[in-house]
Design a protein around this motif. Sequence first.
Motif, PDB file in Angstrom:
ATOM      1  N   VAL A  45      56.283   3.972  44.969  1.00  0.00           N
ATOM      2  CA  VAL A  45      56.674   3.546  46.309  1.00  0.00           C
ATOM      3  C   VAL A  45      56.215   2.106  46.530  1.00  0.00           C
ATOM      4  O   VAL A  45      55.033   1.794  46.350  1.00  0.00           O
ATOM      5  N   CYS A  46      57.161   1.236  46.924  1.00  0.00           N
ATOM      6  CA  CYS A  46      56.820  -0.156  47.218  1.00  0.00           C
ATOM      7  C   CYS A  46      55.864  -0.204  48.409  1.00  0.00           C
ATOM      8  O   CYS A  46      56.145   0.350  49.458  1.00  0.00           O
ATOM      9  N   GLY A  47      54.727  -0.854  48.222  1.00  0.00           N
ATOM     10  CA  GLY A  47      53.749  -0.974  49.293  1.00  0.00           C
ATOM     11  C   GLY A  47      53.002   0.311  49.581  1.00  0.00           C
ATOM     12  O   GLY A  47      52.244   0.382  50.543  1.00  0.00           O
ATOM     13  N   GLY A  48      53.178   1.325  48.733  1.00  0.00           N
ATOM     14  CA  GLY A  48      52.487   2.602  48.935  1.00  0.00           C
ATOM     15  C   GLY A  48      51.000   2.486  48.663  1.00  0.00           C
ATOM     16  O   GLY A  48      50.526   1.519  48.068  1.00  0.00           O
ATOM     17  N   LEU A  49      50.246   3.486  49.061  1.00  0.00           N
ATOM     18  CA  LEU A  49      48.795   3.435  48.948  1.00  0.00           C
ATOM     19  C   LEU A  49      48.220   4.370  47.896  1.00  0.00           C
ATOM     20  O   LEU A  49      47.007   4.402  47.702  1.00  0.00           O
ATOM     21  N   ALA A  50      49.051   5.141  47.220  1.00  0.00           N
ATOM     22  CA  ALA A  50      48.551   6.075  46.217  1.00  0.00           C
ATOM     23  C   ALA A  50      48.029   5.298  45.007  1.00  0.00           C
ATOM     24  O   ALA A  50      48.663   4.374  44.523  1.00  0.00           O
ATOM     25  N   VAL A  51      46.844   5.669  44.544  1.00  0.00           N
ATOM     26  CA  VAL A  51      46.251   5.030  43.371  1.00  0.00           C
ATOM     27  C   VAL A  51      45.810   6.104  42.382  1.00  0.00           C
ATOM     28  O   VAL A  51      45.611   7.261  42.742  1.00  0.00           O
ATOM     29  N   GLU A  52      45.643   5.689  41.146  1.00  0.00           N
ATOM     30  CA  GLU A  52      45.146   6.608  40.129  1.00  0.00           C
ATOM     31  C   GLU A  52      43.635   6.727  40.254  1.00  0.00           C
ATOM     32  O   GLU A  52      42.947   5.738  40.486  1.00  0.00           O
ATOM     33  N   ASP A  53      43.137   7.937  40.086  1.00  0.00           N
ATOM     34  CA  ASP A  53      41.687   8.102  40.083  1.00  0.00           C
ATOM     35  C   ASP A  53      41.157   7.787  38.687  1.00  0.00           C
ATOM     36  O   ASP A  53      41.908   7.363  37.805  1.00  0.00           O
ATOM     37  N   CYS A  54      39.894   8.000  38.464  1.00  0.00           N
ATOM     38  CA  CYS A  54      39.278   7.611  37.200  1.00  0.00           C
ATOM     39  C   CYS A  54      39.823   8.388  36.009  1.00  0.00           C
ATOM     40  O   CYS A  54      39.700   7.934  34.877  1.00  0.00           O
TER      41      CYS A  54
END
Length: 157
Positions: A45-54
């Motif tokens: 998603v453009c500008g989305g906030l989901a990130v990968e964890d460790c």
Amino acid sequence: MRLFKLFLFGIFLAAFWSCGDLGDPYVEEVEGECPDGQVKDCTGVCGGLAVEDCTGECGGTNQDCLSYSTQIQPIFSANCTGCHGGLGGLVLTSYTNLMAGGNSGAVVLPNNGSGSLIIQKLRGEDIPAMPYNDSYPLESSLIDSVETWINEGAQNN
């Protein structure tokens, strides 16, 4: 009849101009790229906030990551703060101080353990090696833990 033709011509012009991009604030993605310098998050998603964890899980909880407060800070407290406890330069008494770096600049490069000065010092790859006393070198398992924590993103957890 002439008025009718002008009316039709006006509708044609209105339809023609409304299809052009004349400053419309809504800009769609073009060829998979995000507009306005946005980047895609891990879900695409453009500008989305989901990130990968460790662990690399998109939107993960980081519950399987090493904990700075319970696993990493105790290593520094037991082996480093005798010299790096507040007399200037690098101070290893808290996450904030660690991430602020010291006289040599940043010592932690999140996601890059081997490139982080603190790991290079602990492994003796950068002189002087640390800790600079009888406890050099630290047990490799302790250095590995610090490096893994950095590779996991050096989180304040």
